[in-house]
Design a protein around this motif. Structure first.
Motif, PDB file in Angstrom:
ATOM      1  N   GLN A 166       1.242  -1.333  -0.253  1.00 29.21           N
ATOM      2  CA  GLN A 166      -0.418   0.128  -0.157  1.00 29.21           C
ATOM      3  C   GLN A 166       0.780   0.987   0.061  1.00 29.21           C
ATOM      4  OE1 GLN A 166      -2.220  -0.513   3.567  1.00 29.21           O
ATOM      5  NE2 GLN A 166      -4.247  -1.916   2.800  1.00 29.21           N
ATOM      6  N   GLU A 185      -9.065  13.026   1.536  1.00 27.74           N
ATOM      7  CA  GLU A 185      -9.963  12.133   1.853  1.00 27.74           C
ATOM      8  C   GLU A 185     -10.524  12.851   0.509  1.00 27.74           C
ATOM      9  OE1 GLU A 185     -11.883  11.703   5.059  1.00 27.74           O
ATOM     10  OE2 GLU A 185     -13.054   9.762   4.346  1.00 27.74           O
ATOM     11  N   LEU A 205      -8.733  11.706  -2.734  1.00 28.04           N
ATOM     12  CA  LEU A 205      -9.177  10.459  -3.219  1.00 28.04           C
ATOM     13  C   LEU A 205     -10.130  10.055  -3.813  1.00 28.04           C
ATOM     14  CD1 LEU A 205      -7.234   9.130   0.429  1.00 28.04           C
ATOM     15  CD2 LEU A 205      -6.167   8.768  -2.200  1.00 28.04           C
ATOM     16  N   VAL A 244      -7.726   3.896  -7.399  1.00 27.92           N
ATOM     17  CA  VAL A 244      -7.675   3.689  -6.102  1.00 27.92           C
ATOM     18  C   VAL A 244      -8.137   2.059  -5.932  1.00 27.92           C
ATOM     19  CG1 VAL A 244      -8.028   4.410  -3.349  1.00 27.92           C
ATOM     20  CG2 VAL A 244      -7.038   5.855  -4.596  1.00 27.92           C
ATOM     21  N   LYS A 252      -9.151   0.875  -2.799  1.00 28.28           N
ATOM     22  CA  LYS A 252     -10.295   1.417  -1.602  1.00 28.28           C
ATOM     23  C   LYS A 252      -8.619   2.036   0.103  1.00 28.28           C
ATOM     24  CE  LYS A 252      -8.663  -2.728   1.396  1.00 28.28           C
ATOM     25  NZ  LYS A 252      -8.673  -4.255   2.326  1.00 28.28           N
ATOM     26  N   TYR A 253      -9.229   2.881   0.322  1.00 29.88           N
ATOM     27  CA  TYR A 253      -8.127   3.497   1.504  1.00 29.88           C
ATOM     28  C   TYR A 253      -8.943   3.360   2.848  1.00 29.88           C
ATOM     29  CZ  TYR A 253     -11.005   7.366   1.051  1.00 29.88           C
ATOM     30  OH  TYR A 253     -12.168   8.373   1.387  1.00 29.88           O
ATOM     31  N   PHE A 278      -2.924   7.824   6.101  1.00 29.09           N
ATOM     32  CA  PHE A 278      -4.472   7.543   4.929  1.00 29.09           C
ATOM     33  C   PHE A 278      -3.627   6.094   4.708  1.00 29.09           C
ATOM     34  CE2 PHE A 278      -6.095  11.694   5.190  1.00 29.09           C
ATOM     35  CZ  PHE A 278      -7.773  10.888   5.719  1.00 29.09           C
ATOM     36  N   TRP A 279      -4.249   4.673   4.607  1.00 29.46           N
ATOM     37  CA  TRP A 279      -3.743   3.586   3.625  1.00 29.46           C
ATOM     38  C   TRP A 279      -4.369   3.725   2.318  1.00 29.46           C
ATOM     39  CZ3 TRP A 279       0.700   1.801   4.675  1.00 29.46           C
ATOM     40  CH2 TRP A 279       2.082   1.843   5.949  1.00 29.46           C
ATOM     41  N   VAL A 280      -3.691   3.905   1.553  1.00 31.76           N
ATOM     42  CA  VAL A 280      -4.102   4.098   0.116  1.00 31.76           C
ATOM     43  C   VAL A 280      -3.978   2.296  -0.834  1.00 31.76           C
ATOM     44  CG1 VAL A 280      -4.393   5.030  -2.102  1.00 31.76           C
ATOM     45  CG2 VAL A 280      -4.043   5.728   0.059  1.00 31.76           C
ATOM     46  N   LYS A 281      -4.501   1.798  -0.541  1.00 26.48           N
ATOM     47  CA  LYS A 281      -4.634   0.487  -2.094  1.00 26.48           C
ATOM     48  C   LYS A 281      -4.842   1.091  -3.245  1.00 26.48           C
ATOM     49  CE  LYS A 281      -4.909  -4.534  -2.016  1.00 26.48           C
ATOM     50  NZ  LYS A 281      -3.876  -4.468  -2.799  1.00 26.48           N
ATOM     51  N   ILE A 320       0.019   8.342  -6.285  1.00 24.09           N
ATOM     52  CA  ILE A 320       0.383   8.287  -5.210  1.00 24.09           C
ATOM     53  C   ILE A 320       1.014  10.195  -4.511  1.00 24.09           C
ATOM     54  CG2 ILE A 320      -1.191   8.210  -2.765  1.00 24.09           C
ATOM     55  CD1 ILE A 320      -2.993   7.417  -5.242  1.00 24.09           C
ATOM     56  N   ASP A 327       5.672   4.817  -0.368  1.00 23.26           N
ATOM     57  CA  ASP A 327       4.952   3.605  -0.934  1.00 23.26           C
ATOM     58  C   ASP A 327       5.805   1.643  -1.183  1.00 23.26           C
ATOM     59  OD1 ASP A 327       4.600   1.723  -3.408  1.00 23.26           O
ATOM     60  OD2 ASP A 327       5.090   3.325  -4.671  1.00 23.26           O
TER      61      ASP A 327
END
Lengths: 234, 304
Positions: free
Chosen positions: B57, B86, B89, B98, B100-101, B135-138, B148, B163
């Motif tokens: 992530q 947010e 995103l 993205v 999910k986050y 914020f964890w962004v997958k 990102i 990253d």
């Protein structure tokens, strides 16, 4: 067609300026018995090597047993050689095999069946006068006996042509005569024999066709004469 | 064609050259073991990539009151900053990338930290407010991490964007280098194996030169003359290849599964089934190379 037909064959070996064979032409008919005579280095052995296709001429054409030896593909050479027997001055026997095994070996490696070998080997040993000696090793035999084994090996497959390169060169006169007597019997049975030699006595006694080579050239080719006559005829 | 003759010749040849044959066996054994190890490493890298890239992530670390002033001149990130991130995103430019986050505040980050370092004394010295809100962004495609990173780096209230994939890429490049080194060593050794096989075959032919001379004289076919030599080379190399296959299986069983898997329980390691796939491949490589080297060697010997 003649059994052997050689036309204007020349051969120069690498690193040598003088040709081993110089425009040699000769025809040998089926059933002939031919002596090739001449001093060492006159081209006798080279000529025999050409006939067996151990070597290829630099120039000229050579046909043996209907095969064009200039253009024969490498994979056909073994099958061509199965029709030719050859003996040498140094016998070339395998020291770790018995007399019978030496003869059998050359049949095994051309794929003859065990039953054929079991019949052919004793028969040919009897023909060359070695019956009873089949289990001896070459080092237990006299020179003449060793050459008989080599002859047995050369003719066991019933070749149409027998080449002999100074077969009596290592033998005393009496033994030589026995070997030549054997060659005559083989010839009488229909096999063409070409024998390189410088044994005057034999050539003179047999009164066969004599081809004299000198410095790679044929200097005389005569029938029914002795060595001296053939030499003088040129 | 008599098989008895051929195998007799092969057996004699192998016996006569026993020390050379042993060295062929050893060199093929070692070189193919290196080839096998390199293959195992590559398979392992592939398997780990699948596993870890899936979980990698991008972390957007927000400023905390402990953040260095040059990155976070305003101190602790405000609620506005969080809403803005947010929104970005969810925005149509980033949303397609993205998957999910989720957001971790100080307390959630602390809870996760304590869980990850459960047996580590560091937990005693760290407090919740020292840990960044994150914020964890997958991402849908883990390769898109740069998007990102670029979008949030330098944004007010963001301390750092990291990253996780870049960490993984480092590990994988180390593993890749190791497997390349193994392949390098293996190719040098395979080359020497080929030379060794040719030398052995030539020597073997030389010690049988009388037989070979007579065989050619009486008209034995080339195939019949050459076959025992080729089989001789192939048999020696095949023994080495089988040993190499065994060594690769042993590495998988005792080192990878027995040691690594026990030491690093959360990593998915290559198993015996993968090792078994390699065994016939190594065998084929060994036999093919030996056959090739033997044929060339004996043909050249006979022509000379």
């Amino acid at each position: 067609m003649a059994m052997i037909s050689i036309e204007k064959v020349s051969k120069t070996y690498k690193g040598s300026t003088r040709p081993a064979l110089d425009a040699v032409s000769i025809e040998i008919e089926t059933g002939d018995f031919v002596f090739l005579v001449g001093a060492s280095g006159s081209g006798k052995s080279s000529l025999l090597r050409m006939m067996l296709r151990e070597d290829v001429p630099s120039k000229g054409s050579i046909f043996v047993l209907g095969e064009n030896l200039i253009s024969i593909p490498a994979r056909r050479v073994p099958y061509f050689r199965r029709n030719i027997g050859m003996v040498f001055q140094d016998f070339r026997l395998l020291p770790n095999k018995t007399v019978a095994q030496n003869v059998a070996f050359c049949l095994e490696v051309i794929g003859k069946s065990p039953s054929f070998i079991a019949e052919a080997v004793p028969a040919v040993l009897k023909l060359v006068g070695l019956d009873g000696k089949q289990d001896r090793y070459p080092n237990e035999l006299s020179g003449g006996e060793q050459q008989r084994v080599a002859l047995a090996r050369a003719i066991v497959n019933k070749p149409q042509l027998l080449l002999a390169d100074e077969p009596t060169g290592n033998l005393d006169p009496a033994t030589s005569q026995e070997i030549v007597n054997l060659l005559e019997r083989i010839s009488a049975a229909g096999t063409t024999v070409v024998m390189a030699t410088h044994d005057r006595g034999i050539v003179d006694r047999l009164k066969r066709r004599v081809v004299v080579l000198k410095d790679g050239q044929i200097v005389s080719d005569s029938r029914g004469v002795g060595y001296e006559t053939a030499e003088a005829a040129r | 064609m008599k098989l008895g003759y051929i195998f007799g010749e092969v057996g004699q040849g192998l016996k006569r050259n026993i020390s050379m044959v042993v060295s062929i066996v050893l060199v093929t054994f070692l070189s193919l073991t290196f080839v096998g190890t390199a293959a195992l490493l590559q398979l392992q890298i592939g398997q780990m990539k699948n596993y870890w890239y899936d979980r990698a992530q991008v972390a957007v670390y927000l400023c905390s009151s402990y953040s260095p002033a040059e990155a976070c001149p305003q101190g602790e990130a405000s609620a506005d900053v969080k809403t803005a991130i947010e929104a970005k995103l969810k925005d149509s430019t980033l949303a397609p990338y993205v998957e999910k986050y989720f957001f971790l505040d100080h307390n959630q980050a602390y809870a996760q930290f304590k869980q990850e370092f459960a047996n580590n004394s560091v937990t005693k010295y760290v407090t919740a407010d020292q840990l960044n809100e994150t914020f964890w962004v997958k991402l849908k495609n883990p390769a898109d991490g740069a998007i990102i990173t670029q979008s949030f780096s330098g944004v007010a209230g963001v301390e750092e964007v990291r990253d996780q994939r870049t960490y993984l890429d480092q590990i994988f490049s180390i593993l890749n280098a190791a497997s390349l080194a193994a392949v390098g060593i293996a190719s040098v050794m395979l080359f020497s194996a080929i030379l060794l096989i040719s030398t052995t075959i030539r020597q073997s032919a030389f010690s049988r030169r009388r037989e070979l001379g007579i065989m050619r004289l009486v008209g034995a076919s080339n195939f019949y003359i050459q076959l025992p030599f080729v089989i001789e080379g192939v048999v020696a190399a095949a023994i080495g290849s089988i040993l190499a296959g065994g060594a690769v299986l042993a590495i998988v069983q005792f080192f990878v599964q027995g040691y690594l898997a026990a030491t690093l329980p959360f990593t998915n390691f290559v198993g015996l089934s993968t090792g078994l796939v390699l065994v016939p491949i190594l065998f084929a490589i060994g036999v093919f190379l030996a056959g090739f080297a033997s044929i060339i060697a004996i043909k050249r010997y006979l022509r000379a």
